[in-house]
Design an enzyme around this catalytic site. Structure first.
Site, mmCIF file in Angstrom:
data_model
loop_
_atom_site.group_PDB
_atom_site.id
_atom_site.type_symbol
_atom_site.label_atom_id
_atom_site.label_comp_id
_atom_site.label_asym_id
_atom_site.label_seq_id
_atom_site.Cartn_x
_atom_site.Cartn_y
_atom_site.Cartn_z
ATOM 1 N N ARG A 1 34.019 49.152 41.840
ATOM 2 C CA ARG A 1 34.660 49.522 41.061
ATOM 3 C C ARG A 1 35.079 50.396 41.863
ATOM 4 N NH1 ARG A 1 38.574 48.100 38.378
ATOM 5 N NH2 ARG A 1 36.756 47.308 36.333
ATOM 6 N N ARG B 1 34.968 37.980 45.007
ATOM 7 C CA ARG B 1 34.657 39.997 45.281
ATOM 8 C C ARG B 1 33.085 39.906 44.434
ATOM 9 N NH1 ARG B 1 37.861 43.092 40.471
ATOM 10 N NH2 ARG B 1 37.476 41.664 38.955
ATOM 11 N N HIS C 1 43.011 44.616 47.370
ATOM 12 C CA HIS C 1 42.935 45.810 46.259
ATOM 13 C C HIS C 1 42.784 47.162 46.480
ATOM 14 C CE1 HIS C 1 42.638 46.800 41.756
ATOM 15 N NE2 HIS C 1 42.776 45.805 41.538
ATOM 16 N N ASP D 1 51.169 48.634 35.911
ATOM 17 C CA ASP D 1 50.379 47.957 36.660
ATOM 18 C C ASP D 1 51.880 46.868 36.690
ATOM 19 O OD1 ASP D 1 47.960 45.361 35.124
ATOM 20 O OD2 ASP D 1 49.381 45.560 37.433
ATOM 21 N N GLU E 1 48.234 47.801 46.382
ATOM 22 C CA GLU E 1 47.559 46.466 46.758
ATOM 23 C C GLU E 1 48.501 45.289 48.071
ATOM 24 O OE1 GLU E 1 46.078 46.876 42.420
ATOM 25 O OE2 GLU E 1 45.883 45.314 42.898
HETATM 26 O O1 TA6 Z 1 45.784 44.750 39.571
HETATM 27 C C1 TA6 Z 1 45.416 45.354 38.757
HETATM 28 C C2 TA6 Z 1 45.317 45.012 37.915
HETATM 29 O O2 TA6 Z 1 45.364 43.184 38.298
HETATM 30 C C3 TA6 Z 1 45.487 45.282 36.740
HETATM 31 O O3 TA6 Z 1 45.614 44.361 35.752
HETATM 32 C C4 TA6 Z 1 43.773 45.726 36.064
HETATM 33 O O4 TA6 Z 1 43.080 44.568 35.385
HETATM 34 C C5 TA6 Z 1 42.861 45.707 37.423
HETATM 35 O O5 TA6 Z 1 43.745 45.173 38.324
HETATM 36 C C6 TA6 Z 1 41.759 45.937 37.841
HETATM 37 O O6 TA6 Z 1 40.858 44.761 37.451
HETATM 38 P P1 TA6 Z 1 39.481 44.345 37.191
HETATM 39 O O7 TA6 Z 1 39.524 43.127 37.168
HETATM 40 O O8 TA6 Z 1 38.467 44.620 38.527
HETATM 41 O O9 TA6 Z 1 38.821 45.718 36.420
#
Ligand code: TA6
Length: 301
Positions: free
Chosen positions: A73, A99, A169, A213, A272
Site C-alpha cells: 500500500r 503488482r 499508481h 477519485d 497517477e
Molecule cells: O486509482 C484510484 C483507484 O482506482 C481507487 O478507485 C481505489 O480503488 C484505488 O485505486 C486503490 O485501489 P487498491 O486496489 O490498491 O485498493
C-alpha cells in the site's frame, strides 16, 4: 534466487544492493549521493524515493502488508493489464496482476552523474494466462538520480491484438491534504468515480476536501503538487499517457481499508500516470507500448 547470488550478478558496489526488506520480501536498495530508493522484487514495486537534501517523496502506509501476492500500500504499484476492476469479471484482482507477482531482475546499470538504473521483467505463465489469455512480456525500468523515472514497457508477444489499461499508481506524501493544491489539470474533462462516473470539467486548480477519485482524460500535461506546508512542489511529468488519475480515499474509505491508517488520508495523495478509460491501449501482435512517469521535487517559492 538467493540474495547472495543476485548481489553477485547485479549489485553495484554498495550503491545498489539486494536485501531482505519488510516482511522478508527481497528488495533492491539504492543509495547514492543523488538519492535513495527502494524497489521490491514483488510487483517491481517502487516503495520509496528520497532525493538528497529533500524529504521522502512517496507515501507508504504504516499498515501496509508485506506478504507474497499482496499489493504493497503506497509507493508506485503497477496496475496492469487492467486498471481498476476487471471490466467483465469482478472475481479477478483489482488493477490486474502485475503488482502481485514476483518480477525478475534482468539488468542494472551505472549511468552518468551518479544515476543508477534497474531493469526487471515479468513474462506470462499458466497463471497469468488464466487471468489474461495473452502471451506478453512486461519490462520495468527504474532510473534513480536526483529525479525518479519509472518506465513500463508492454510487449504483445501473442498472435492476436491485445487491449489493456494500466497505471503507474503514484502515491505521494504531503504535509497535509488541507495545505495541498494540484495544478496542471485546469480545463480538463474528467470521469468522477465518486459521482457515478459523471463527466465533469476541472475548474481551476484542484484542492481535495472529500473522497476524490477522478480519471482526467485527454491530458498529456505535467501535474504539480504544491505542498504549502513543506514549501515544496512535486512535479509529475509523463510520456505515453493521455490520462491522469487523482485519488484520495478520505476518512471513511481510509478507515475501511485494513492496510491504510485511519488518519493517513491527510498525508497522501495519488497522482497517477495512466492509460485508463478511453486511453486504453490496443497492441497489434509484436507491438510495444511505453508508459513513463518522471518525478522530481522543486522548492515552492
Ligand atoms: O486509482 C484510484 C483507484 O482506482 C481507487 O478507485 C481505489 O480503488 C484505488 O485505486 C486503490 O485501489 P487498491 O486496489 O490498491 O485498493
Amino acid at each position: 534466487m538467493k540474495l547472495e547470488t543476485i548481489n553477485r550478478q547485479f549489485a553495484i558496489d554498495k550503491q545498489l544492493i539486494f536485501i531482505a526488506g519488510p516482511g522478508g520480501l527481497p528488495v533492491i536498495q539504492f543509495k547514492t549521493r543523488q538519492a535513495s530508493a527502494t524497489v521490491a522484487l514483488q510487483g517491481a514495486h517502487v516503495m520509496d524515493f528520497q532525493p538528497r537534501d529533500a524529504s521522502p517523496v512517496l507515501w507508504l502506509s504504516r499498515l501496509s502488508h508485506f506478504k507474497p501476492g499482496k499489493a504493497i500500500r503506497g509507493g508506485i504499484p503497477i496496475c496492469w493489464p487492467w486498471f481498476g476492476n476487471h471490466p467483465a469479471d469482478s472475481s479477478k484482482p483489482a488493477h490486474g496482476f502485475a503488482r502481485n507477482r514476483l518480477w525478475e531482475v534482468t539488468a542494472t546499470h551505472r549511468l552518468p552523474n551518479e544515476t543508477l538504473q534497474l531493469q526487471m521483467t515479468l513474462k506470462n505463465d499458466t497463471e497469468t494466462r488464466q487471468l489474461w489469455p495473452w502471451h506478453f512480456s512486461a519490462r520495468l525500468t527504474v532510473t534513480v538520480g536526483h529525479e525518479l523515472e519509472v518506465e513500463l514497457q508492454i510487449h504483445n508477444r501473442d498472435e492476436k491484438p491485445a487491449t489493456c489499461s494500466c497505471a503507474l499508481h503514484n502515491y505521494f506524501v504531503i504535509s497535509d491534504i488541507n495545505d495541498t493544491v494540484i495544478t496542471g489539470l485546469e480545463g480538463c474533462r474528467y470521469i468522477d468515480k465518486v459521482a457515478d462516473n459523471q463527466p465533469r470539467l476541472q475548474q481551476g486548480p484542484l484542492t481535495i476536501t472529500a473522497e476524490t477519485d477522478r480519471i482526467y482524460v485527454d491530458t498529456r500535461s505535467d501535474c504539480l503538487i504544491d505542498d504549502c506546508g513543506w514549501k515544496r512542489r512535486i512535479r509529475i511529468a509523463k510520456q505515453g499517457s493521455r490520462s491522469t488519475v487523482v485519488w484520495n480515499p478520505w476518512q471513511e474509505k481510509a478507515a475501511a481499508m485494513a492496510d491504510f491508517g485511519n488518519d493517513e488520508y491527510r498525508s497522501m495523495v495519488c497522482v497517477e500516470t495512466a492509460n485508463a478509460a478511453d486511453d486504453r491501449i490496443t497492441l497489434a501482435p509484436g507491438e510495444k507500448h511505453r508508459l513513463l512517469t518522471r518525478i522530481s521535487v522543486e522548492p515552492l517559492c
